[in-house]
Design an enzyme around this catalytic site. Structure first.
Site, PDB file in Angstrom:
ATOM      1  N   ARG A  25       0.829  -1.211   0.000  1.00 29.26           N
ATOM      2  CA  ARG A  25       0.000   0.000   0.000  1.00 29.26           C
ATOM      3  C   ARG A  25       0.861   1.258   0.000  1.00 29.26           C
ATOM      4  NH1 ARG A  25      -1.653   3.253   4.258  1.00 29.26           N
ATOM      5  NH2 ARG A  25      -3.703   4.307   4.028  1.00 29.26           N
ATOM      6  N   VAL A  27       4.021   1.551  -0.987  1.00 32.19           N
ATOM      7  CA  VAL A  27       4.738   1.662  -2.262  1.00 32.19           C
ATOM      8  C   VAL A  27       3.835   2.281  -3.320  1.00 32.19           C
ATOM      9  CG1 VAL A  27       5.689   0.323  -4.183  1.00 32.19           C
ATOM     10  CG2 VAL A  27       6.377  -0.211  -1.830  1.00 32.19           C
ATOM     11  N   ARG A  29       0.991   4.083  -3.057  1.00 32.02           N
ATOM     12  CA  ARG A  29       0.525   5.453  -2.828  1.00 32.02           C
ATOM     13  C   ARG A  29       1.663   6.474  -2.846  1.00 32.02           C
ATOM     14  NH1 ARG A  29      -4.894   5.150   0.993  1.00 32.02           N
ATOM     15  NH2 ARG A  29      -6.033   3.846  -0.497  1.00 32.02           N
ATOM     16  N   ARG A  76       7.762 -19.519  -4.910  1.00 31.03           N
ATOM     17  CA  ARG A  76       9.198 -19.682  -5.152  1.00 31.03           C
ATOM     18  C   ARG A  76       9.402 -20.135  -6.592  1.00 31.03           C
ATOM     19  NH1 ARG A  76      11.071 -19.172   0.031  1.00 31.03           N
ATOM     20  NH2 ARG A  76       9.645 -19.866   1.676  1.00 31.03           N
ATOM     21  N   ASP A 107      16.317 -12.721   2.481  1.00 31.36           N
ATOM     22  CA  ASP A 107      17.628 -12.628   1.853  1.00 31.36           C
ATOM     23  C   ASP A 107      17.682 -13.290   0.475  1.00 31.36           C
ATOM     24  OD1 ASP A 107      17.345 -15.158   2.895  1.00 31.36           O
ATOM     25  OD2 ASP A 107      19.067 -15.032   4.240  1.00 31.36           O
ATOM     26  N   GLY A 108      16.951 -14.398   0.292  1.00 35.11           N
ATOM     27  CA  GLY A 108      16.908 -15.026  -1.027  1.00 35.11           C
ATOM     28  C   GLY A 108      16.270 -14.116  -2.062  1.00 35.11           C
ATOM     29  N   MET A 173       8.271 -20.983  14.948  1.00 38.35           N
ATOM     30  CA  MET A 173       8.951 -20.836  13.667  1.00 38.35           C
ATOM     31  C   MET A 173      10.189 -19.949  13.812  1.00 38.35           C
ATOM     32  SD  MET A 173       5.746 -20.675  10.983  1.00 38.35           S
ATOM     33  CE  MET A 173       6.745 -21.040   9.537  1.00 38.35           C
ATOM     34  N   ARG A 175      12.866 -20.526  11.095  1.00 39.35           N
ATOM     35  CA  ARG A 175      13.864 -21.153  10.232  1.00 39.35           C
ATOM     36  C   ARG A 175      15.092 -21.497  11.074  1.00 39.35           C
ATOM     37  NH1 ARG A 175      15.541 -18.379   4.524  1.00 39.35           N
ATOM     38  NH2 ARG A 175      16.371 -16.861   5.997  1.00 39.35           N
ATOM     39  N   ALA A 190       9.206 -19.070  30.020  1.00 38.23           N
ATOM     40  CA  ALA A 190       9.521 -20.483  29.801  1.00 38.23           C
ATOM     41  C   ALA A 190      10.626 -20.938  30.740  1.00 38.23           C
ATOM     42  CB  ALA A 190       9.947 -20.702  28.353  1.00 38.23           C
ATOM     43  N   ARG A 248       4.006 -33.277  26.356  1.00 37.24           N
ATOM     44  CA  ARG A 248       3.316 -33.122  25.077  1.00 37.24           C
ATOM     45  C   ARG A 248       4.045 -32.090  24.215  1.00 37.24           C
ATOM     46  NH1 ARG A 248       1.592 -37.067  26.599  1.00 37.24           N
ATOM     47  NH2 ARG A 248      -0.558 -37.735  26.963  1.00 37.24           N
ATOM     48  N   GLN A 256       1.590 -18.653  12.772  1.00 40.08           N
ATOM     49  CA  GLN A 256       2.424 -17.497  13.098  1.00 40.08           C
ATOM     50  C   GLN A 256       2.606 -16.554  11.909  1.00 40.08           C
ATOM     51  OE1 GLN A 256       5.919 -19.202  15.705  1.00 40.08           O
ATOM     52  NE2 GLN A 256       4.835 -20.859  14.676  1.00 40.08           N
TER      53      GLN A 256
END
Length: 324
Positions: A25, A27, A29, A76, A107-108, A173, A175, A190, A248, A256
């Site tokens: 949006r 970019v 406008r 991809r 980065d890719g 998540m 990576r 935690a 569990r 996410q």
């Protein structure tokens, strides 16, 4: 310096992230406000190769700032990784009058943008990834929403874990980066946080910690496990066998990536989108937008991709100190 552009394209590439629509949006406008034409490219570099290109107006991006995902979709492309595919993509840009391209992704995606810059297409990258793993910037679009989504889910798991006096391994998540795990580990209190950057795979330490906490009267035990480590289900079985504590595994997964972006993601994405257009309007190319030290900055793509990033030592120390 590259020549100024009159028509720009915008695409989203790689994994989706909340806030990408806010960047699109901005970019559109900002570019229209500068007298440029804007073309949206569907399905990332794959769509560019297939010329899935449409004109975008200010009205086309109305009411998208609060939506998760990306209205331009993402995919991809193995073909684009080849020199032939990159040449074809540059030619498609020229055929459609696209002199500048804004690439929103990780980065890719930036590596691909760099290849197009070498072929004469002015390119600017915007960091859009929930992983927060791009070294040239302190912030990436989508992280705040993702980490809040994970935090809220972990709070819910803790409730039921306490009711059943369980140990819960919750996989988030990221990576190969541990930012979501680290932030959630602190925010959710935690007992253990497993980070790809520092985990020594000594499961006996976890087992000993669980047993020690039980002796102190702890009714539950939360382990935040980063995606880069994984294997949460098999880990849970081994821990239960060793401790006798019901254990569990919960893998939060792609929830996410979704959801309405937070205020921070909307604002930062808007700022980055506008900054990217400013760079193209100045005739700049082969740049990546970033947020460093409280300010908006830009780097050469090749320079940005060479940068290394590590977890903040102080945050890691605090996380360990608080997990008692």
């Amino acid at each position: 310096m590259a020549s100024k552009v009159k028509t720009i394209g915008v695409l989203t590439s790689g994994g989706d992230a909340p806030g990408m629509n806010a960047a699109i949006r901005a970019v559109v406008r900002e570019a229209i406000g500068k007298g440029m034409d804007v073309k949206g490219i569907y399905q990332g570099y794959k769509g560019l190769l297939n010329a899935e290109i449409v004109d975008l107006s200010a009205r086309d991006v109305s009411d998208i700032i609060s939506r998760g995902g990306t209205i331009l979709y993402t995919a991809r492309s193995q073909e684009f990784r080849t020199p032939e595919g990159q040449q074809k993509a540059a030619e498609v840009c020229r055929q459609h009058g696209i002199e500048g391209l804004v690439v929103i992704g990780g980065d890719g995606s930036f590596a691909g943008a760099g290849k197009l810059a070498e072929l004469g297409i002015n390119t600017v990258g915007i960091p859009g990834t929930i992983d927060l793993d791009i070294a040239c910037t302190d912030y990436t679009i989508g992280f705040d929403t993702a980490v809040n989504t994970a935090m809220e889910a972990i709070d819910k798991v803790r409730d039921t874990s306490t009711s059943h006096e369980r140990c819960s391994i919750i996989e988030v998540m990221g990576r190969n980066a541990g930012y979501i795990a680290l932030w959630c580990g602190i925010a959710n209190g935690a007992e253990d946080i497993l980070l790809p950057e520092s985990y020594d795979y000594d499961e006996q330490k976890l087992i000993n910690h669980i047993i020690e906490m039980r002796k102190r009267g702890k009714k539950h035990h939360i382990i935040i496990n980063a995606e880069g480590i994984g294997h949460s289900s098999s880990m849970a079985r081994r821990i239960e066998a060793a401790t006798g504590v019901e254990t569990r595994a919960t893998i939060l997964g792609h929830m996410q990536r979704g959801g309405s972006p937070t205020c921070r993601d909307r604002v930062y994405a808007s700022m980055m989108g506008s900054y990217a257009v400013d760079l193209l309007a100045e005739g700049k190319t082969n740049r990546v937008v970033g947020f460093k030290g409280g300010d908006w900055v830009d780097y050469d793509i090749a320079e940005a991709l060479k940068m290394q990033k590590s977890l903040p030592d102080y945050m890691v120390r605090v996380a360990k100190a608080l997990s008692i």
